[in-house]
Structure formats: structure tokens, C-alpha cells
Motif scaffolding. Structure first.
Motif, PDB file in Angstrom:
ATOM      1  N   ALA A 121       0.829  -1.213   0.000  1.00  0.00           N
ATOM      2  CA  ALA A 121       0.000   0.000   0.000  1.00  0.00           C
ATOM      3  C   ALA A 121       0.864   1.264   0.000  1.00  0.00           C
ATOM      4  N   ILE A 122       2.022   1.213   0.683  1.00  0.00           N
ATOM      5  CA  ILE A 122       2.739   2.496   0.858  1.00  0.00           C
ATOM      6  C   ILE A 122       3.783   2.747  -0.226  1.00  0.00           C
ATOM      7  N   GLY A 123       4.013   1.763  -1.103  1.00  0.00           N
ATOM      8  CA  GLY A 123       4.971   2.072  -2.158  1.00  0.00           C
ATOM      9  C   GLY A 123       5.441   0.840  -2.898  1.00  0.00           C
ATOM     10  N   ALA A 124       6.354   1.040  -3.867  1.00  0.00           N
ATOM     11  CA  ALA A 124       6.815  -0.050  -4.737  1.00  0.00           C
ATOM     12  C   ALA A 124       7.646  -1.059  -3.953  1.00  0.00           C
ATOM     13  N   ARG A 125       8.379  -0.607  -2.967  1.00  0.00           N
ATOM     14  CA  ARG A 125       9.150  -1.464  -2.061  1.00  0.00           C
ATOM     15  C   ARG A 125      10.084  -2.423  -2.817  1.00  0.00           C
ATOM     16  N   PRO A 126      10.932  -1.937  -3.744  1.00  0.00           N
ATOM     17  CA  PRO A 126      11.858  -2.836  -4.443  1.00  0.00           C
ATOM     18  C   PRO A 126      12.903  -3.421  -3.489  1.00  0.00           C
ATOM     19  N   ILE A 127      13.597  -4.478  -3.930  1.00  0.00           N
ATOM     20  CA  ILE A 127      14.697  -5.014  -3.099  1.00  0.00           C
ATOM     21  C   ILE A 127      16.000  -5.039  -3.900  1.00  0.00           C
ATOM     22  N   ASP A 128      16.102  -4.106  -4.860  1.00  0.00           N
ATOM     23  CA  ASP A 128      17.306  -4.071  -5.709  1.00  0.00           C
ATOM     24  C   ASP A 128      18.582  -3.857  -4.893  1.00  0.00           C
ATOM     25  N   LEU A 129      18.472  -3.116  -3.789  1.00  0.00           N
ATOM     26  CA  LEU A 129      19.683  -2.840  -2.992  1.00  0.00           C
ATOM     27  C   LEU A 129      20.110  -4.072  -2.183  1.00  0.00           C
ATOM     28  N   HIS A 130      19.113  -4.898  -1.781  1.00  0.00           N
ATOM     29  CA  HIS A 130      19.459  -6.167  -1.116  1.00  0.00           C
ATOM     30  C   HIS A 130      20.291  -7.007  -2.103  1.00  0.00           C
ATOM     31  N   ILE A 131      19.771  -7.065  -3.343  1.00  0.00           N
ATOM     32  CA  ILE A 131      20.381  -7.922  -4.371  1.00  0.00           C
ATOM     33  C   ILE A 131      21.781  -7.428  -4.716  1.00  0.00           C
ATOM     34  N   THR A 166      18.738   1.743   3.393  1.00  0.00           N
ATOM     35  CA  THR A 166      17.655   0.764   3.475  1.00  0.00           C
ATOM     36  C   THR A 166      17.809  -0.048   4.758  1.00  0.00           C
ATOM     37  N   VAL A 167      16.755  -0.113   5.559  1.00  0.00           N
ATOM     38  CA  VAL A 167      16.830  -0.795   6.858  1.00  0.00           C
ATOM     39  C   VAL A 167      16.993  -2.304   6.661  1.00  0.00           C
ATOM     40  N   THR A 168      16.018  -2.946   5.987  1.00  0.00           N
ATOM     41  CA  THR A 168      16.135  -4.399   5.848  1.00  0.00           C
ATOM     42  C   THR A 168      17.230  -4.765   4.847  1.00  0.00           C
ATOM     43  N   GLY A 169      17.569  -3.837   3.958  1.00  0.00           N
ATOM     44  CA  GLY A 169      18.700  -4.102   3.050  1.00  0.00           C
ATOM     45  C   GLY A 169      19.995  -4.198   3.839  1.00  0.00           C
ATOM     46  N   THR A 307       9.399   7.675   9.532  1.00  0.00           N
ATOM     47  CA  THR A 307       8.246   7.588   8.629  1.00  0.00           C
ATOM     48  C   THR A 307       7.124   6.772   9.259  1.00  0.00           C
ATOM     49  N   ASP A 308       7.484   5.810  10.120  1.00  0.00           N
ATOM     50  CA  ASP A 308       6.456   4.967  10.751  1.00  0.00           C
ATOM     51  C   ASP A 308       5.637   5.727  11.786  1.00  0.00           C
ATOM     52  N   MET A 309       6.025   6.988  12.060  1.00  0.00           N
ATOM     53  CA  MET A 309       5.238   7.809  12.990  1.00  0.00           C
ATOM     54  C   MET A 309       4.540   8.957  12.242  1.00  0.00           C
ATOM     55  N   ASN A 329       9.435  11.774   3.083  1.00  0.00           N
ATOM     56  CA  ASN A 329      10.598  11.607   2.203  1.00  0.00           C
ATOM     57  C   ASN A 329      10.980  10.157   1.942  1.00  0.00           C
ATOM     58  N   ILE A 330      10.392   9.218   2.653  1.00  0.00           N
ATOM     59  CA  ILE A 330      10.855   7.831   2.556  1.00  0.00           C
ATOM     60  C   ILE A 330      10.032   7.003   1.576  1.00  0.00           C
ATOM     61  N   PHE A 331       8.705   7.073   1.678  1.00  0.00           N
ATOM     62  CA  PHE A 331       7.837   6.262   0.798  1.00  0.00           C
ATOM     63  C   PHE A 331       6.998   7.158  -0.092  1.00  0.00           C
ATOM     64  N   LEU A 373      -0.483  -0.804   8.139  1.00  0.00           N
ATOM     65  CA  LEU A 373      -0.252  -0.898   9.585  1.00  0.00           C
ATOM     66  C   LEU A 373      -0.287   0.449  10.298  1.00  0.00           C
ATOM     67  N   ARG A 374       0.492   1.405   9.870  1.00  0.00           N
ATOM     68  CA  ARG A 374       0.591   2.656  10.642  1.00  0.00           C
ATOM     69  C   ARG A 374      -0.586   3.578  10.343  1.00  0.00           C
ATOM     70  N   ALA A 375      -1.159   3.466   9.152  1.00  0.00           N
ATOM     71  CA  ALA A 375      -2.365   4.249   8.842  1.00  0.00           C
ATOM     72  C   ALA A 375      -3.479   3.820   9.780  1.00  0.00           C
TER      73      ALA A 375
HETATM   74  C1  EPZ Z   1      11.756  -0.989   7.185  1.00  0.00           C
HETATM   75  O1  EPZ Z   1      11.224  -1.319   5.921  1.00  0.00           O
HETATM   76  C2  EPZ Z   1      10.618  -1.180   8.170  1.00  0.00           C
HETATM   77  N1  EPZ Z   1      10.190  -2.585   8.165  1.00  0.00           N
HETATM   78  C3  EPZ Z   1       9.449  -0.282   7.787  1.00  0.00           C
HETATM   79  O2  EPZ Z   1       8.447  -0.427   8.781  1.00  0.00           O
HETATM   80  C4  EPZ Z   1       9.933   1.165   7.788  1.00  0.00           C
HETATM   81  O3  EPZ Z   1       8.879   2.003   7.366  1.00  0.00           O
HETATM   82  C5  EPZ Z   1      11.125   1.319   6.839  1.00  0.00           C
HETATM   83  O4  EPZ Z   1      12.165   0.387   7.211  1.00  0.00           O
HETATM   84  C6  EPZ Z   1      11.719   2.713   6.864  1.00  0.00           C
HETATM   85  O5  EPZ Z   1      12.110   3.027   8.159  1.00  0.00           O
HETATM   86  C7  EPZ Z   1      10.946  -3.492   8.821  1.00  0.00           C
HETATM   87  O6  EPZ Z   1      11.961  -3.184   9.413  1.00  0.00           O
HETATM   88  C8  EPZ Z   1      10.449  -4.914   8.788  1.00  0.00           C
HETATM   89  P1  EPZ Z   1      13.713   0.584   3.536  1.00  0.00           P
HETATM   90  P2  EPZ Z   1      12.223  -1.494   4.654  1.00  0.00           P
HETATM   91  O7  EPZ Z   1      14.375  -0.517   2.770  1.00  0.00           O
HETATM   92  O8  EPZ Z   1      13.513  -2.010   5.091  1.00  0.00           O
HETATM   93  C9  EPZ Z   1      13.702   2.142  -0.916  1.00  0.00           C
HETATM   94  C10 EPZ Z   1       6.291  -0.783   9.616  1.00  0.00           C
HETATM   95  O9  EPZ Z   1       5.307  -0.047   9.574  1.00  0.00           O
HETATM   96  N2  EPZ Z   1      14.407   0.886  -1.236  1.00  0.00           N
HETATM   97  O10 EPZ Z   1      14.480   1.273   4.603  1.00  0.00           O
HETATM   98  O11 EPZ Z   1      11.466  -2.246   3.622  1.00  0.00           O
HETATM   99  C11 EPZ Z   1      12.281   1.906  -0.427  1.00  0.00           C
HETATM  100  O12 EPZ Z   1      11.387   1.792  -1.518  1.00  0.00           O
HETATM  101  C12 EPZ Z   1       7.153  -0.945   8.383  1.00  0.00           C
HETATM  102  O13 EPZ Z   1       6.677  -1.413  10.620  1.00  0.00           O
HETATM  103  C13 EPZ Z   1      14.875   0.692  -2.538  1.00  0.00           C
HETATM  104  O14 EPZ Z   1      14.703   1.536  -3.401  1.00  0.00           O
HETATM  105  O15 EPZ Z   1      12.386   0.011   4.173  1.00  0.00           O
HETATM  106  C14 EPZ Z   1      12.013   3.141   0.404  1.00  0.00           C
HETATM  107  O16 EPZ Z   1      11.635   4.193  -0.445  1.00  0.00           O
HETATM  108  C15 EPZ Z   1       6.559  -0.236   7.181  1.00  0.00           C
HETATM  109  N3  EPZ Z   1      15.515  -0.485  -2.827  1.00  0.00           N
HETATM  110  C16 EPZ Z   1      13.381   3.449   1.020  1.00  0.00           C
HETATM  111  O17 EPZ Z   1      14.344   2.749   0.216  1.00  0.00           O
HETATM  112  C17 EPZ Z   1      15.720  -1.461  -1.880  1.00  0.00           C
HETATM  113  O18 EPZ Z   1      16.341  -2.499  -2.207  1.00  0.00           O
HETATM  114  C18 EPZ Z   1      13.537   2.953   2.460  1.00  0.00           C
HETATM  115  O19 EPZ Z   1      13.116   1.617   2.490  1.00  0.00           O
HETATM  116  C19 EPZ Z   1      15.235  -1.245  -0.576  1.00  0.00           C
HETATM  117  C20 EPZ Z   1      14.585  -0.057  -0.275  1.00  0.00           C
END
Ligand code: EPZ
Length: 434
Positions: A121-131, A166-169, A307-309, A329-331, A373-375
């Protein structure tokens, strides 16, 4: 689908306790994939995403025990034998954070097949940076049929610069690097407390990580990791949500079992808005006894305003005198809660990545729809101050990240109850066979 029914108007008074951080528990559970020995995690929140992760790990062959009763916030995970290093679309589509298993699986098993998460819902959420990070460590990655397939005989340490924070990246690549051969340096890392908490666990497992929590992390790869026991940090976003609830309802609320030092940006912003707070080492008291005044807010990576707040802050801004400009600025699509608040009487205009909120506008209760979730958390906050009884639908969103939210809020005076889907009454007339 459950709904929450909330009658607004009660100030929140007393003490509300914060659970463990969902966003620290998820990577910690994925880290268990890195060793054959048991990982014991304490203070794990009982939320839907944890259950989803349990299923995900169990599908791979892990033994996952979620504690109940007195041990209800403990989980023990043992990945001695992994039969299939895969994360299916069925599970990944319900929880994007499932991609956190990618790095650990490649590092431990030499291969991984993980569904691409797709947008949310909040965005494209790619994982290109993980890869890209895993490729820098020597993994060969192929993407087809909506899956990422990664392979590596043995990952090799490397210098990695993330194009974006990127947090999870950061967490995914950090976990992979712990078992790589040689040293890795990661630059432009996320500095969230959840990253540092993951590194604490990994170091307890025998990893050699320095600098987690800063933008540069050094890892000395090791051949094996062992079991460990770790207590998950408190959830700073749940704490922030309750702090805003205390301010919004004009209450006097003690938010206990949190880490105030993780809440710096929020507490500073609340000071600007005119909200009085006081904190000890593990609690924040919020006194909503004064008028609220508008203040602009910009979301940034940690330690900036989270952003989660943002959605929760928007609910507060509707009750502040003046115009607050909120910049996300994040999503790219994280204002869906705004229209639901407008239906309750808020004055909010969206202009690209900015939301212009004019307050103070009295809110009136309405039937509203949670979108993420946060909405959904922000709609609970709005309902707590709206005149009348609101009904929030699709509450499964909120159950992903807030443990027993209605019990916790009821415990400090909120008029809130959960209603399950009214199952159609079964017909009592006996079947008459023709
Ligand atoms: C984490 O998501 C959190 N989830 C999110 O919380 C949080 O909103 C987000 O970090 C930002 O703080 C978990 O930790 C499980 P990002 P994450 O990668 O890691 C772009 C909640 O409500 N991006 O830091 O998925 C991305 O699209 C959730 O608990 C790329 O372009 O967020 C975004 O614009 C929602 N390529 C920005 O970076 C990538 O490979 C930050 O995303 C990865 C991310």
C-alpha cells in the motif's frame, strides 16, 4: 474480518506497557537460519507478522516454538536441518519483511529462492539494494517467474556502498556478511536501533561486527555461528503511537518499558507542538494538558523523524492550532490515512510528498478503512478524540504490528472494543429432502 469500535472523548490516564519491537524481532528470527544451534529470543511481540515468520521458517524445515502462558513472549528457533531454502509468494506477499531470509539462506545453504515481495500500500518497495549487496559478496542472482534465486559456493567479504539507506537491506546483507570469507565494510547503512539490536544478537552468536547503528559497519567473516539467547528491544513506534495518544486525548499517560533514547526526534517535535513530556531510563510520561500548536515535520532515516510515525503525527496535527506541513521523504504513497481523517472532519490537502494540515478541526466519528499498519494506528488515534463512535474496518492491518491494542488502550480508559465478523446465523429449519 474484525473491526474496532471506538467512542472518542476519554483522556488516557495511567500506565500502558510497550511490547518488544516487531522490526527487531523479524530480522532476529531470520538470523536463526545462520546456525544449526537454537536461538532463544525474549520479549517477542505477539503480532501477526511474527506468526507469519514462524510459518515461513517452519516451511523451510526449522523448529520454531512460540512461547505461551508465562513464556508467551519467548520464541525458540532451531534451524538444524533446512529442507528447502525457499520463501513462497503466498507468504512473502503478506509480509514484505520475508525478504530478510535471503541473505541468511545464501550464507548458510549456498542458495535461496525467495519470492519478490511485490509492492504494498505504501509504495513499490523494491529489493534491488538487497540484491546488489549480495552480488557484491559474490552471490550470483537470477530473477524469474517473480522469484529471486541466489547462489554462492561461499560468500566473500567486500566493500559495499548502499545507493540509498535501506533498513532491511542493511540487515539482509549484514547477516550474509557474517559467514562470508574475509572482511566486509558496508557504507551508507541504516542507523535504526533495530539494526544495532540485530548486530548485538549476531555478535552473541559468534559474529565479529563493529559499527552497527552508525552508517559504516565492519564485519569479519567467520566459518560458523552458534546458538544464543537475546532480548528484543522495546518497540519505539508502538511507544511513539501511545505517546501521541496521550497528547491527543489530553491525558496523563505513562508509557512504560520503552527506550526514550530511541524517541529523540519525536519527543523534540512534541515539545515544539507544546506537549509536555518527562522521561526516565525506561518510560515516558506525556501530559496533554496544554493547547497544541502546529509544527512542520519531515520524515527522515533514523535518527530523523521516523516515517512509521508520520500518520500518527498527522492525527495530532489535526488538533493543533495553525497549519502543519508534513513531508514524507521515505515512501512514495504513505498518505492514505489522510482521506479517512478528512471524512472525520480533518482539513488536509495533499500536494505530492507534502500534506498540508490545517487545525484545529473537531473530528466526528465515522466508519473508516485501515489501509496499512501505521495508517490504521493513526485512525485509532483520530477515533480516540472524535465525537461519537467510530468503526475501523480491516483491523488485521493493525494486528500485524500492535499486540492486543484494544486491551492496552482500554486499560488506560479508552472506550474501545473489537467485534468479530458477524457470522450469518445458521438456518435451524431441518433440511427437507425432496
Ligand atoms: C523498514 O522497511 C521497516 N520494516 C518499515 O516499517 C519502515 O517504514 C522502513 O524500514 C523505513 O524506516 C521493517 O523493518 C520490517 P527501507 P524497509 O528498505 O527495510 C527504498 C512498519 O510499519 N528501497 O528502509 O522495507 C524503499 O522503496 C514498516 O513497521 C529501494 O529503493 O524500508 C524506500 O523508499 C513499514 N531499494 C526506502 O528505500 C531497496 O532495495 C527505504 O526503504 C530497498 C529499499
Amino acid at each position: 474480518m474484525d473491526k474496532l469500535v471506538i467512542r472518542g472523548g476519554n483522556p488516557l490516564l495511567g500506565t500502558i506497557r510497550v511490547s518488544g519491537a516487531k522490526n527487531a524481532a523479524l530480522p532476529a528470527m531470520a538470523a536463526a537460519l545462520l546456525t544449526e544451534e537454537p536461538i532463544i529470543l525474549e520479549n517477542v511481540p505477539q503480532v501477526r507478522d511474527i506468526e507469519t515468520t514462524r510459518k515461513l521458517l517452519a516451511e523451510m524445515g526449522a523448529d520454531v516454538e512460540l512461547g505461551y502462558g508465562r513464556a508467551q513472549h519467548r520464541t525458540t528457533i532451531c534451524c538444524r536441518t533446512l529442507v528447502s531454502p525457499e520463501a513462497s509468494y503466498e507468504l512473502v506477499k503478506t509480509m514484505r519483511a520475508s525478504t530478510l531470509v535471503l541473505g541468511p539462506l545464501v550464507a548458510r545453504c549456498g542458495r535461496a529462492r525467495v519470492s519478490l515481495p511485490g509492492g504494498c500500500a505504501i509504495g513499490a518497495r523494491p529489493i534491488d539494494l538487497h540484491i546488489k549487496g549480495l552480488e557484491r559478496l559474490g552471490a550470483s542472482i537470477n530473477q524469474e517467474h517473480g522469484y529471486v534465486e541466489a547462489k554462492a559456493e561461499r560468500l566473500r567479504g567486500a566493500e559495499i556502498v548502499f545507493d540509498k539507506i535501506t533498513v532491511t537491506g542493511t540487515e539482509d546483507v549484514l547477516m550474509a556478511a557474517t559467514l562470508a570469507e574475509g572482511d566486509t565494510v558496508m557504507h551508507n547503512c541504516a542507523r535504526e536501533p533495530e539494526v544495532a539490536d540485530l548486530a548485538d544478537l549476531l555478535n552473541k552468536m559468534g559474529a565479529h561486527i563493529e559499527g552497527a547503528g552508525t552508517s559504516t559497519i565492519h564485519i569479519k567473516g567467520v566459518d560458523k555461528l552458534h546458538g544464543a539467547k537475546h532480548r528484543i528491544i522495546p518497540d519505539r513506534i508502538e511507544a511513539g503511537t501511545f505517546i501521541v495518544a496521550g497528547a491527543l486525548t489530553g491525558g496523563d499517560l505513562n508509557v512504560a518499558g520503552c527506550e526514550p533514547r530511541h524517541l529523540g526526534a519525536l519527543l523534540q517535535k512534541l515539545l515544539e507542538v507544546g506537549v509536555r513530556t518527562a522521561h526516565t531510563t525506561d518510560a515516558v510520561r506525556v501530559m496533554g494538558d496544554g493547547p497544541l500548536k502546529a509544527a512542520d515535520m519531515v520524515t527522515e532515516e533514523y535518527p530523523g523523524f521516523p516515517t512509521d510515525m508520520q500518520a500518527q503525527y498527522m492525527a495530532l496535527a489535526t488538533q493543533a492550532e495553525g497549519t502543519s506541513i508534513i513531508t514524507e521523504n521515505i515512501f512514495e504513497n504513505r498518505f492514505m490515512h489522510a482521506q479517512e481523517m478528512v471524512r472525520m472532519g480533518a482539513n488536509i490537502r495533499i500536494e505530492g510528498s507534502r500534506a498540508i494540515v490545517r487545525g484545529r478541526t473537531p473530528l466526528s466519528a465515522a466508519a473508516v478503512l485501515a489501509s496499512d499498519l501505521r495508517a490504521s494506528a493513526s485512525l485509532v488515534l483520530a477515533a480516540l478524540v472524535a465525537e461519537g463512535e467510530s468503526i475501523i474496518d480491516r483491523v488485521y492491518h493493525i494486528d500485524r504490528g500492535y499486540e492486543h491494542i484494544e486491551e492496552k488502550l482500554k486499560g488506560v480508559g479508552a472506550q474501545i472494543r473489537r467485534i468479530g465478523e458477524m457470522l450469518p446465523k445458521r438456518s435451524v429449519a431441518p433440511m427437507v429432502r425432496a
